[in-house]
Design a protein around this motif. Structure first.
Motif, PDB file in Angstrom:
ATOM      1  N   VAL A 205     -29.702  68.918  46.201  1.00 20.75           N
ATOM      2  CA  VAL A 205     -29.070  69.149  44.898  1.00 20.75           C
ATOM      3  C   VAL A 205     -27.823  68.293  44.665  1.00 20.75           C
ATOM      4  CG1 VAL A 205     -29.956  71.489  44.562  1.00 20.75           C
ATOM      5  CG2 VAL A 205     -27.831  71.147  45.854  1.00 20.75           C
ATOM      6  N   ILE A 206     -27.172  67.836  45.747  1.00 23.91           N
ATOM      7  CA  ILE A 206     -25.974  67.001  45.619  1.00 23.91           C
ATOM      8  C   ILE A 206     -26.202  65.700  46.384  1.00 23.91           C
ATOM      9  CG2 ILE A 206     -23.482  66.832  46.007  1.00 23.91           C
ATOM     10  CD1 ILE A 206     -23.339  69.857  46.037  1.00 23.91           C
ATOM     11  N   PRO A 207     -26.243  64.555  45.693  1.00 28.24           N
ATOM     12  CA  PRO A 207     -26.441  63.279  46.388  1.00 28.24           C
ATOM     13  C   PRO A 207     -25.405  63.070  47.482  1.00 28.24           C
ATOM     14  CG  PRO A 207     -26.616  62.992  44.018  1.00 28.24           C
ATOM     15  CD  PRO A 207     -26.132  64.390  44.230  1.00 28.24           C
ATOM     16  N   ARG A 208     -25.838  62.431  48.547  1.00 33.68           N
ATOM     17  CA  ARG A 208     -24.947  62.270  49.697  1.00 33.68           C
ATOM     18  C   ARG A 208     -23.666  61.539  49.339  1.00 33.68           C
ATOM     19  NH1 ARG A 208     -27.311  61.475  55.584  1.00 33.68           N
ATOM     20  NH2 ARG A 208     -28.037  63.513  54.852  1.00 33.68           N
ATOM     21  N   TRP A 209     -23.755  60.492  48.507  1.00 30.94           N
ATOM     22  CA  TRP A 209     -22.545  59.737  48.168  1.00 30.94           C
ATOM     23  C   TRP A 209     -21.552  60.599  47.397  1.00 30.94           C
ATOM     24  CZ3 TRP A 209     -20.635  58.970  43.306  1.00 30.94           C
ATOM     25  CH2 TRP A 209     -21.490  59.197  42.230  1.00 30.94           C
ATOM     26  N   VAL A 210     -22.071  61.609  46.686  1.00 35.66           N
ATOM     27  CA  VAL A 210     -21.187  62.484  45.917  1.00 35.66           C
ATOM     28  C   VAL A 210     -20.383  63.382  46.845  1.00 35.66           C
ATOM     29  CG1 VAL A 210     -21.074  64.368  44.244  1.00 35.66           C
ATOM     30  CG2 VAL A 210     -22.614  62.448  43.843  1.00 35.66           C
ATOM     31  N   TRP A 211     -21.092  64.097  47.761  1.00 35.87           N
ATOM     32  CA  TRP A 211     -20.328  64.999  48.623  1.00 35.87           C
ATOM     33  C   TRP A 211     -19.469  64.240  49.632  1.00 35.87           C
ATOM     34  CZ3 TRP A 211     -20.973  64.647  53.789  1.00 35.87           C
ATOM     35  CH2 TRP A 211     -22.225  64.331  54.333  1.00 35.87           C
ATOM     36  N   VAL A 212     -19.885  63.040  50.005  1.00 36.91           N
ATOM     37  CA  VAL A 212     -19.034  62.221  50.887  1.00 36.91           C
ATOM     38  C   VAL A 212     -17.748  61.836  50.158  1.00 36.91           C
ATOM     39  CG1 VAL A 212     -18.819  59.973  52.025  1.00 36.91           C
ATOM     40  CG2 VAL A 212     -20.888  61.340  52.343  1.00 36.91           C
ATOM     41  N   SER A 213     -17.878  61.421  48.915  1.00 40.86           N
ATOM     42  CA  SER A 213     -16.685  61.057  48.134  1.00 40.86           C
ATOM     43  C   SER A 213     -15.787  62.274  47.915  1.00 40.86           C
ATOM     44  CB  SER A 213     -17.092  60.434  46.796  1.00 40.86           C
ATOM     45  OG  SER A 213     -17.819  61.354  46.003  1.00 40.86           O
ATOM     46  N   TRP A 214     -16.391  63.439  47.654  1.00 45.45           N
ATOM     47  CA  TRP A 214     -15.590  64.653  47.533  1.00 45.45           C
ATOM     48  C   TRP A 214     -14.796  64.901  48.810  1.00 45.45           C
ATOM     49  CZ3 TRP A 214     -19.470  68.856  45.317  1.00 45.45           C
ATOM     50  CH2 TRP A 214     -19.838  68.487  44.010  1.00 45.45           C
ATOM     51  N   THR A 215     -15.466  64.788  49.930  1.00 49.97           N
ATOM     52  CA  THR A 215     -14.833  65.057  51.211  1.00 49.97           C
ATOM     53  C   THR A 215     -13.682  64.099  51.467  1.00 49.97           C
ATOM     54  OG1 THR A 215     -16.953  65.839  52.098  1.00 49.97           O
ATOM     55  CG2 THR A 215     -15.217  65.320  53.691  1.00 49.97           C
ATOM     56  N   VAL A 216     -13.886  62.823  51.161  1.00 50.88           N
ATOM     57  CA  VAL A 216     -12.824  61.829  51.363  1.00 50.88           C
ATOM     58  C   VAL A 216     -11.606  62.171  50.510  1.00 50.88           C
ATOM     59  CG1 VAL A 216     -12.179  59.412  50.997  1.00 50.88           C
ATOM     60  CG2 VAL A 216     -14.385  59.971  52.034  1.00 50.88           C
ATOM     61  N   VAL A 217     -11.831  62.503  49.249  1.00 52.92           N
ATOM     62  CA  VAL A 217     -10.728  62.851  48.348  1.00 52.92           C
ATOM     63  C   VAL A 217      -9.994  64.087  48.848  1.00 52.92           C
ATOM     64  CG1 VAL A 217     -10.176  63.730  46.042  1.00 52.92           C
ATOM     65  CG2 VAL A 217     -11.729  61.792  46.298  1.00 52.92           C
ATOM     66  N   ILE A 218     -10.750  65.121  49.224  1.00 57.03           N
ATOM     67  CA  ILE A 218     -10.140  66.384  49.649  1.00 57.03           C
ATOM     68  C   ILE A 218      -9.362  66.218  50.950  1.00 57.03           C
ATOM     69  CG2 ILE A 218     -10.650  68.726  50.449  1.00 57.03           C
ATOM     70  CD1 ILE A 218     -13.082  68.639  48.493  1.00 57.03           C
ATOM     71  N   VAL A 219      -9.961  65.530  51.921  1.00 56.78           N
ATOM     72  CA  VAL A 219      -9.285  65.317  53.202  1.00 56.78           C
ATOM     73  C   VAL A 219      -8.011  64.503  53.011  1.00 56.78           C
ATOM     74  CG1 VAL A 219      -9.451  64.169  55.450  1.00 56.78           C
ATOM     75  CG2 VAL A 219     -11.355  65.570  54.623  1.00 56.78           C
ATOM     76  N   ALA A 221      -6.160  64.287  50.263  1.00 56.38           N
ATOM     77  CA  ALA A 221      -5.179  65.102  49.560  1.00 56.38           C
ATOM     78  C   ALA A 221      -4.511  66.105  50.492  1.00 56.38           C
ATOM     79  CB  ALA A 221      -5.846  65.829  48.390  1.00 56.38           C
ATOM     80  N   VAL A 222      -5.304  66.759  51.324  1.00 49.13           N
ATOM     81  CA  VAL A 222      -4.745  67.746  52.247  1.00 49.13           C
ATOM     82  C   VAL A 222      -3.872  67.070  53.299  1.00 49.13           C
ATOM     83  CG1 VAL A 222      -5.314  69.427  54.038  1.00 49.13           C
ATOM     84  CG2 VAL A 222      -6.564  69.443  51.878  1.00 49.13           C
ATOM     85  N   THR A 223      -4.282  65.900  53.761  1.00 49.87           N
ATOM     86  CA  THR A 223      -3.484  65.170  54.749  1.00 49.87           C
ATOM     87  C   THR A 223      -2.113  64.794  54.186  1.00 49.87           C
ATOM     88  OG1 THR A 223      -5.477  64.253  55.784  1.00 49.87           O
ATOM     89  CG2 THR A 223      -3.397  63.119  56.228  1.00 49.87           C
ATOM     90  N   VAL A 224      -2.105  64.309  52.949  1.00 51.61           N
ATOM     91  CA  VAL A 224      -0.834  63.973  52.299  1.00 51.61           C
ATOM     92  C   VAL A 224       0.029  65.220  52.143  1.00 51.61           C
ATOM     93  CG1 VAL A 224       0.229  63.143  50.163  1.00 51.61           C
ATOM     94  CG2 VAL A 224      -1.757  61.956  51.111  1.00 51.61           C
ATOM     95  N   SER A 225      -0.591  66.343  51.799  1.00 50.75           N
ATOM     96  CA  SER A 225       0.144  67.607  51.659  1.00 50.75           C
ATOM     97  C   SER A 225       0.768  68.035  52.980  1.00 50.75           C
ATOM     98  CB  SER A 225      -0.791  68.708  51.157  1.00 50.75           C
ATOM     99  OG  SER A 225      -1.284  68.418  49.878  1.00 50.75           O
TER     100      SER A 225
END
Length: 249
Positions: A205-219, A221-225
Protein backbone atom coordinates in the motif's frame (compact mmCIF):
# COMPACT_ATOMS: atom_id res chain seq x y z
CA UNK A 1 -10.87 3.31 1.73
CA UNK A 2 -11.29 7.10 1.73
CA UNK A 3 -11.04 8.50 -1.80
CA UNK A 4 -7.96 10.61 -2.48
CA UNK A 5 -9.56 13.93 -3.35
CA UNK A 6 -8.75 17.58 -2.87
CA UNK A 7 -9.97 18.78 0.50
CA UNK A 8 -11.41 22.17 1.39
CA UNK A 9 -10.02 21.69 4.90
CA UNK A 10 -6.48 22.62 3.91
CA UNK A 11 -7.20 26.17 2.62
CA UNK A 12 -9.69 26.72 5.44
CA UNK A 13 -7.16 25.77 8.11
CA UNK A 14 -4.50 27.85 6.35
CA UNK A 15 -6.80 30.89 6.48
CA UNK A 16 -7.43 30.29 10.20
CA UNK A 17 -3.70 30.17 10.98
CA UNK A 18 -3.02 33.32 8.95
CA UNK A 19 -5.92 35.05 10.73
CA UNK A 20 -4.61 34.08 14.17
CA UNK A 21 -1.10 35.16 13.17
CA UNK A 22 -2.36 38.60 12.10
CA UNK A 23 -4.46 38.81 15.25
CA UNK A 24 -1.31 38.32 17.29
CA UNK A 25 0.84 40.63 15.19
CA UNK A 26 -1.63 43.51 14.90
CA UNK A 27 -3.32 43.37 18.31
CA UNK A 28 -2.07 40.94 20.96
CA UNK A 29 1.63 41.72 20.55
CA UNK A 30 1.38 45.21 19.04
CA UNK A 31 3.36 46.77 21.91
CA UNK A 32 6.24 44.33 21.53
CA UNK A 33 9.38 45.35 19.65
CA UNK A 34 9.48 45.03 15.84
CA UNK A 35 12.00 42.21 16.28
CA UNK A 36 9.88 40.14 18.67
CA UNK A 37 6.36 40.69 17.29
CA UNK A 38 6.79 38.26 14.37
CA UNK A 39 8.32 35.60 16.63
CA UNK A 40 5.55 36.00 19.18
CA UNK A 41 2.89 35.73 16.47
CA UNK A 42 4.59 32.59 15.15
CA UNK A 43 4.54 31.14 18.66
CA UNK A 44 0.83 31.92 18.86
CA UNK A 45 -0.04 29.82 15.81
CA UNK A 46 2.45 27.15 16.95
CA UNK A 47 0.61 27.00 20.26
CA UNK A 48 -2.74 26.75 18.50
CA UNK A 49 -1.44 23.99 16.27
CA UNK A 50 0.38 22.03 18.96
CA UNK A 51 -2.39 21.86 21.53
CA UNK A 52 -5.08 21.23 18.92
CA UNK A 53 -3.03 18.63 17.05
CA UNK A 54 -2.51 16.54 20.18
CA UNK A 55 -6.24 16.46 20.89
CA UNK A 56 -7.33 15.94 17.27
CA UNK A 57 -4.67 13.36 16.44
CA UNK A 58 -5.31 11.37 19.62
CA UNK A 59 -9.03 11.29 18.88
CA UNK A 60 -8.40 10.31 15.24
CA UNK A 61 -6.13 7.47 16.32
CA UNK A 62 -8.36 5.97 18.99
CA UNK A 63 -11.51 6.30 16.89
CA UNK A 64 -9.99 3.99 14.27
CA UNK A 65 -10.42 0.31 15.26
CA UNK A 66 -8.18 -0.77 12.36
CA UNK A 67 -5.30 1.57 13.17
CA UNK A 68 -1.82 0.41 12.25
CA UNK A 69 1.36 1.56 10.55
CA UNK A 70 -0.04 0.75 7.11
CA UNK A 71 -3.77 1.13 7.72
CA UNK A 72 -5.88 3.20 5.37
CA UNK A 73 -6.35 6.82 6.40
CA UNK A 74 -9.72 7.69 7.89
CA UNK A 75 -11.50 10.96 7.24
CA UNK A 76 -10.57 12.33 10.68
CA UNK A 77 -6.92 11.36 10.22
CA UNK A 78 -6.84 13.11 6.85
CA UNK A 79 -8.33 16.19 8.47
CA UNK A 80 -5.52 16.27 11.04
CA UNK A 81 -2.95 15.94 8.26
CA UNK A 82 -4.57 18.91 6.50
CA UNK A 83 -4.63 20.87 9.77
CA UNK A 84 -0.93 20.34 10.42
CA UNK A 85 0.00 20.97 6.79
CA UNK A 86 -1.85 24.29 6.93
CA UNK A 87 0.15 25.30 10.01
CA UNK A 88 3.50 24.52 8.40
CA UNK A 89 2.47 26.42 5.27
CA UNK A 90 1.44 29.43 7.37
CA UNK A 91 4.70 29.37 9.31
CA UNK A 92 6.65 29.16 6.04
CA UNK A 93 4.92 32.39 5.02
CA UNK A 94 6.03 33.89 8.34
CA UNK A 95 9.63 32.83 7.71
CA UNK A 96 9.54 34.31 4.21
CA UNK A 97 8.03 37.66 5.25
CA UNK A 98 9.89 38.15 8.55
CA UNK A 99 13.41 36.69 8.38
CA UNK A 100 14.84 36.22 11.86
CA UNK A 101 17.62 38.68 12.81
CA UNK A 102 19.32 35.81 14.66
CA UNK A 103 19.36 33.60 11.54
CA UNK A 104 18.50 29.93 11.39
CA UNK A 105 15.49 30.42 9.13
CA UNK A 106 16.85 28.07 6.48
CA UNK A 107 16.88 25.19 8.96
CA UNK A 108 13.29 25.85 10.04
CA UNK A 109 12.17 26.26 6.43
CA UNK A 110 13.84 22.98 5.45
CA UNK A 111 12.17 21.24 8.40
CA UNK A 112 8.75 22.62 7.50
CA UNK A 113 9.13 21.72 3.82
CA UNK A 114 10.25 18.18 4.68
CA UNK A 115 7.36 17.64 7.09
CA UNK A 116 4.95 19.00 4.49
CA UNK A 117 6.28 16.46 2.01
CA UNK A 118 5.61 13.65 4.50
CA UNK A 119 2.12 14.82 5.43
CA UNK A 120 0.99 15.66 1.90
CA UNK A 121 2.24 12.41 0.36
CA UNK A 122 0.50 10.48 3.11
CA UNK A 123 -2.69 12.50 2.68
CA UNK A 124 -2.92 12.93 -1.09
CA UNK A 125 -0.71 10.25 -2.63
CA UNK A 126 -0.76 6.95 -0.75
CA UNK A 127 -3.74 7.47 1.62
CA UNK A 128 -2.19 5.02 4.10
CA UNK A 129 0.11 5.30 7.09
CA UNK A 130 -1.43 8.28 8.85
CA UNK A 131 -1.54 6.39 12.15
CA UNK A 132 2.25 6.19 12.31
CA UNK A 133 2.66 9.87 11.47
CA UNK A 134 -0.06 11.06 13.84
CA UNK A 135 1.40 9.04 16.70
CA UNK A 136 4.71 10.82 16.14
CA UNK A 137 2.86 14.13 15.82
CA UNK A 138 1.29 13.64 19.25
CA UNK A 139 4.71 12.97 20.78
CA UNK A 140 6.26 15.94 18.98
CA UNK A 141 3.53 18.40 19.97
CA UNK A 142 2.95 17.16 23.51
CA UNK A 143 5.39 19.79 24.78
CA UNK A 144 4.08 22.59 22.55
CA UNK A 145 2.36 24.58 25.30
CA UNK A 146 5.42 24.49 27.52
CA UNK A 147 7.84 25.19 24.68
CA UNK A 148 5.92 28.17 23.31
CA UNK A 149 5.46 29.61 26.79
CA UNK A 150 9.22 29.30 27.30
CA UNK A 151 9.94 30.92 23.93
CA UNK A 152 7.48 33.78 24.44
CA UNK A 153 8.81 34.52 27.92
CA UNK A 154 12.36 34.57 26.57
CA UNK A 155 11.39 36.80 23.65
CA UNK A 156 9.63 39.28 25.96
CA UNK A 157 13.02 40.23 27.34
CA UNK A 158 14.68 40.82 30.67
CA UNK A 159 12.89 44.16 31.09
CA UNK A 160 9.69 42.28 31.98
CA UNK A 161 10.01 40.74 35.47
CA UNK A 162 6.96 38.51 35.00
CA UNK A 163 8.40 37.09 31.77
CA UNK A 164 11.73 36.45 33.47
CA UNK A 165 10.04 34.62 36.33
CA UNK A 166 7.86 32.63 33.95
CA UNK A 167 10.85 31.66 31.81
CA UNK A 168 12.74 30.50 34.89
CA UNK A 169 9.71 28.55 36.13
CA UNK A 170 9.04 26.62 32.91
CA UNK A 171 12.63 25.95 31.85
CA UNK A 172 13.24 22.70 33.73
CA UNK A 173 9.75 21.22 33.12
CA UNK A 174 10.10 22.06 29.42
CA UNK A 175 13.60 20.64 29.10
CA UNK A 176 12.63 17.48 30.99
CA UNK A 177 9.38 16.80 29.12
CA UNK A 178 10.98 17.59 25.77
CA UNK A 179 13.84 15.22 26.55
CA UNK A 180 11.47 12.38 27.40
CA UNK A 181 9.37 12.90 24.27
CA UNK A 182 12.15 13.53 21.74
CA UNK A 183 14.96 11.41 23.20
CA UNK A 184 13.02 8.38 24.47
CA UNK A 185 9.46 7.99 23.18
CA UNK A 186 10.00 9.27 19.63
CA UNK A 187 13.04 7.02 18.92
CA UNK A 188 11.16 3.99 20.23
CA UNK A 189 8.23 4.74 17.91
CA UNK A 190 10.59 5.30 14.99
CA UNK A 191 12.35 1.97 15.56
CA UNK A 192 9.02 0.15 15.74
CA UNK A 193 7.69 1.90 12.64
CA UNK A 194 10.87 1.40 10.63
CA UNK A 195 11.07 -2.28 11.52
CA UNK A 196 7.49 -2.72 10.34
CA UNK A 197 8.24 -1.05 7.01
CA UNK A 198 11.58 -2.80 6.50
CA UNK A 199 9.85 -6.13 7.14
CA UNK A 200 7.57 -5.41 4.19
CA UNK A 201 4.45 -4.73 6.22
CA UNK A 202 3.39 -1.81 4.03
CA UNK A 203 4.85 -2.75 0.64
CA UNK A 204 1.42 -3.45 -0.85
CA UNK A 205 0.00 0.00 0.00
CA UNK A 206 2.97 2.37 0.51
CA UNK A 207 5.76 2.44 -2.12
CA UNK A 208 9.16 1.74 -0.67
CA UNK A 209 10.63 5.08 -1.74
CA UNK A 210 7.80 6.84 0.10
CA UNK A 211 8.27 5.19 3.48
CA UNK A 212 12.06 5.41 3.13
CA UNK A 213 11.80 9.15 2.52
CA UNK A 214 9.43 9.48 5.49
CA UNK A 215 11.90 7.66 7.69
CA UNK A 216 14.81 9.84 6.57
CA UNK A 217 12.85 13.03 7.28
CA UNK A 218 11.63 11.81 10.68
CA UNK A 219 15.01 10.49 11.83
CA UNK A 220 16.71 13.71 10.75
CA UNK A 221 14.14 15.87 12.54
CA UNK A 222 14.37 13.88 15.76
CA UNK A 223 18.17 13.88 15.64
CA UNK A 224 18.24 17.67 15.29
CA UNK A 225 15.78 17.92 18.20
CA UNK A 226 17.99 15.73 20.38
CA UNK A 227 21.06 17.83 19.58
CA UNK A 228 19.11 21.02 20.30
CA UNK A 229 17.85 19.94 23.72
CA UNK A 230 21.28 18.52 24.57
CA UNK A 231 22.81 21.91 23.87
CA UNK A 232 20.16 23.62 26.03
CA UNK A 233 20.91 21.26 28.93
CA UNK A 234 24.65 21.97 28.58
CA UNK A 235 24.04 25.72 28.68
CA UNK A 236 21.67 25.29 31.62
CA UNK A 237 24.18 23.41 33.75
CA UNK A 238 27.02 25.72 32.73
CA UNK A 239 24.95 28.67 33.94
CA UNK A 240 24.11 26.91 37.20
CA UNK A 241 27.76 25.96 37.73
CA UNK A 242 28.87 29.52 37.06
CA UNK A 243 26.40 30.89 39.62
CA UNK A 244 27.47 28.25 42.14
CA UNK A 245 31.18 29.06 41.78
CA UNK A 246 30.47 32.78 42.19
CA UNK A 247 28.59 32.10 45.42
CA UNK A 248 31.42 29.93 46.73
CA UNK A 249 33.97 32.66 46.01
Amino acid sequence: MEPITYSKDLPLFFFIFIFVYLLGYLFIFKKWTPETRPLASSCLISLLHGVSAVVLATNALFSDPNRGFSSVNTRSQNSVLDFSSAYFLADLVHLAVFPSPAGGDSLFAAHHAAVLFVFLTCRYMVAHGACALLALLVVAEATSACQNTWTLADARGKDAPLAVSLHRFVTVPFYASYSVCRCVIAPLLIVKMTWFYVSGGADDVIPRWVWVSWTVVIVTAVTVSILWIWNLWVLFFQERYSKFTKKVK
